[in-house]
Write a protein that holds these residues in place. Structure first.
Motif, PDB file in Angstrom:
ATOM      1  N   PRO A   1      34.795  62.448 105.689  1.00 21.66           N
ATOM      2  CA  PRO A   1      36.200  62.690 105.339  1.00 21.66           C
ATOM      3  C   PRO A   1      37.173  61.885 106.186  1.00 21.66           C
ATOM      4  CG  PRO A   1      34.977  64.751 105.396  1.00 21.66           C
ATOM      5  CD  PRO A   1      34.046  63.690 105.907  1.00 21.66           C
TER       6      PRO A   1
ATOM      7  N   ASP B   1      36.918  65.544  99.523  1.00 21.16           N
ATOM      8  CA  ASP B   1      37.555  65.770 100.814  1.00 21.16           C
ATOM      9  C   ASP B   1      39.030  65.446 100.705  1.00 21.16           C
ATOM     10  OD1 ASP B   1      34.993  66.309 102.036  1.00 21.16           O
ATOM     11  OD2 ASP B   1      34.640  64.145 101.952  1.00 21.16           O
TER      12      ASP B   1
ATOM     13  N   SER C   1      37.449  70.370 102.614  1.00 21.37           N
ATOM     14  CA  SER C   1      36.384  69.895 101.728  1.00 21.37           C
ATOM     15  C   SER C   1      35.998  70.970 100.726  1.00 21.37           C
ATOM     16  CB  SER C   1      35.148  69.492 102.548  1.00 21.37           C
ATOM     17  OG  SER C   1      35.453  68.443 103.442  1.00 21.37           O
TER      18      SER C   1
END
Length: 581
Positions: free
Chosen positions: A265, A293, A325
């Protein structure tokens, strides 16, 4: 032909050897695809995308050779390779973490039952260390031995041992580990003082438990990276992107694997930043194969958690970008259950259009001409199969229903992310400065971004931005991320001592008389700059992110102060990529 870059945000240190420009490589290892980019100077020379296979070493070797061949670069001309990975976030999202036992030494002043650590079993034992690192109550050997026997009866193989203020006196945890191993030598033991140096006992405990759970999988991942790059004959320095958007040497990541918890991410946020304007404020959505994400950029800086990362209810002692997420991506399984359409969260493999076993979200996007992945005929067949369960004969109508459900879920996830970000001081200051409830743009990256992000943005009333290089933005983010550094200094004026929580280093505080808050903060900044320069890191942009002072009182009179000051060099990119799409 390479893609030129805009003016650099910071000089790329060590990027020129003699008269020759050196190359840098970024490789993002996702659950579905492994992407790579190669840059020479400030030009993107090559990029590639391959399916992630079980033999990761072979995939990395192939990515490496493709980049060198397409970029016309020799192996010795590559100075640095930076990896990013969704390994840990995918393990958590798919609930594949192994169970971990937790042995706590809570001391006094805190009720351990009030916190969630993510442990399968939590055992408390007696013992106490004070805030200065003095052992007030030793641990009891017999009590530790009984805890070892109970953990074995519970079938646990991994154990975290965490004591309050253990970062200031790790010997107590080490003694407990020694006694546990004597009774149960098969236990894999993780010490809280080794994985998280700062204060904050509950967060350190949760971080130690997560570290114990991921250690074995991360070590296997590390070996695969080493094998793949070794097989390719690459002499470059190896780095890994950490949760805060900065880079760290690969060998260090082996010691602190938890710092890679949001590596993937973080790569998407840094990639979106590199592909955008330097002062952009926008939400960033990375649509991967397994997860999506969501991160936030404010005036060209990724938002970080002010108190540490949060992962599936775990409050971690981990510097991290503020990432949310969700288990929904291009490979999410699409089916009908009880007469109702279901999209995710499970993943059964690659899309049906790419030879996978079941229909997926990507198949729906392919039918709607929102994706070019895979065989179009197989994608239509996948939507026909799903439509049969719904009584729908038109595959396009079924695909629209699949897309609609995915868009609703993703839009809801963005709303949840904004609610969480609203708790962060930096976000509230941005709202006040611009008199806006939230940024007005949504940047999409990842292979499925072109098909999904415009629809999600439309539902939220935001302006969509999908860069031309969205499919390899994560690899770009890994390649272009600069070094970050964070240090927490404890200045004890009574004892005349400076302690660095992250490293355990101590030195004398040579200060006559009392130390006022502005003087303490300036001293912390100077200590930080000195360490950064000694490590070859440019400290420009370092700032104090938290500063607390505690008065030391004796006989109703203050006899000193204890300062705890955090200094951080924030995440950023080496330069910005100029889009020509």
């Amino acid at each position: 032909m390479g893609l030129p870059l805009a003016a650099p945000a910071q000089h790329l240190q060590g990027h020129r050897r003699g008269k020759h420009l050196m190359a840098i490589v970024g490789i993002d290892v996702g659950g579905t695809h492994t992407d790579g980019v190669l840059l020479v100077g400030r030009t993107l020379k090559a990029w590639t995308k391959l399916p992630t296979r079980e033999d990761l070493g072979a995939v990395l070797t192939e990515v490496w050779h493709r980049l060198l061949e397409e970029g016309g670069v020799k192996p010795e001309e590559v100075s640095r390779i930076t990896f990013s990975t969704t390994l840990i976030t995918n393990l958590v999202a798919k609930k594949e973490l192994p169970p971990v036992g937790l042995v706590l030494i809570p001391g006094g002043g805190v009720d351990p039952s009030l916190f969630y650590y993510g442990a399968a079993s939590t055992l408390e034992i007696r013992g106490m260390v004070d805030f200065r690192g003095r052992e007030l109550v030793p641990v009891d050997e017999k009590e530790v031995e009984e805890a070892a026997r109970l953990l074995c009866r519970q079938g646990l193989k991994r154990v975290a041992v965490v004591g309050k203020f253990s970062s200031r006196y790790p010997a107590q945890e080490e003694r407990v580990a020694e006694w546990l191993r004597r009774i149960a030598p098969e236990l894999e033991i993780t010490l809280g003082s080794k994985v998280a140096g700062g204060l904050g006992f509950p967060r350190r405990a949760a971080t130690a438990v997560l570290t114990a759970a991921i250690k074995e999988r991360f070590e296997a991942f590390y070996r695969e990276l080493q094998e793949g790059i070794g097989r390719a004959g690459c002499p470059a320095s190896l780095f890994l992107l950490r949760a805060d958007g900065g880079t760290m040497p690969l060998a260090y990541a082996l010691q602190r694997p938890v710092e890679t918890a949001f590596s993937g991410p973080a790569a998407s946020a840094m990639g979106a930043l590199a592909l955008s304007q330097p002062d952009l404020s926008a939400a960033v959505m990375d649509v991967g194969g397994t997860t999506t994400d969501i991160a936030l950029l404010l005036e060209g800086r990724p938002l970080t958690y002010s108190r540490g990362a949060v992962l599936e209810g775990r409050l971690l002692q981990l510097a991290s970008l503020a990432v949310h997420s969700v288990p929904l991506g291009g490979d999410s399984w699409v089916r009908v259950e009880g007469g109702e359409l279901r999209v995710g969260p499970e993943r059964k493999g690659v899309p049906y259009a790419c030879g996978g076993p079941v229909p997926t979200l990507t198949d729906a996007l392919r039918v709607l001409n929102l994706s070019s992945f895979g065989d179009e005929r197989r994608a239509w067949e996948a939507m026909r199969q799903v439509g049969e369960g719904l009584g729908e004969k038109d595959p396009q109508a079924t695909a629209r229903a699949v897309l609609g459900q995915a868009v609703r879920k993703l839009a809801e996830a963005v709303k949840v992310a904004f609610e969480r970000w609203a708790q962060e001081p930096a976000y509230r200051l941005w709202q006040v400065k611009y008199q806006l409830p939230r940024p007005q743009k949504l940047v999409g990256v990842g292979a499925a971004a072109w098909g999904l992000v415009p629809e999600v943005a439309r539902r939220l009333g935001l302006k969509p931005l999908v860069p031309h290089l969205a499919p390899v933005a994560n690899a770009l983010g890994a390649a272009l991320a600069r070094v970050t550094l964070s240090r927490t200094y404890v200045l004890d004026t009574q004892q005349g001592r400076i302690s660095v929580l992250e490293t355990g280093k101590q030195e004398r505080l040579n200060q006559g008389g009392d130390l006022l808050p502005p003087e303490a903060e300036e001293l912390a900044l100077e200590l930080f700059r000195r360490e950064a320069r000694a490590s070859g890191i440019d400290p420009e942009g370092a700032r104090i992110t938290s500063s607390e002072v505690f008065n030391v009182v004796r006989h109703w009179r203050r006899v000193g102060r204890i300062y705890e000051i955090e200094v951080r060099l924030p995440a950023g990119v080496l330069f910005f990529l100029e889009e020509h799409s």
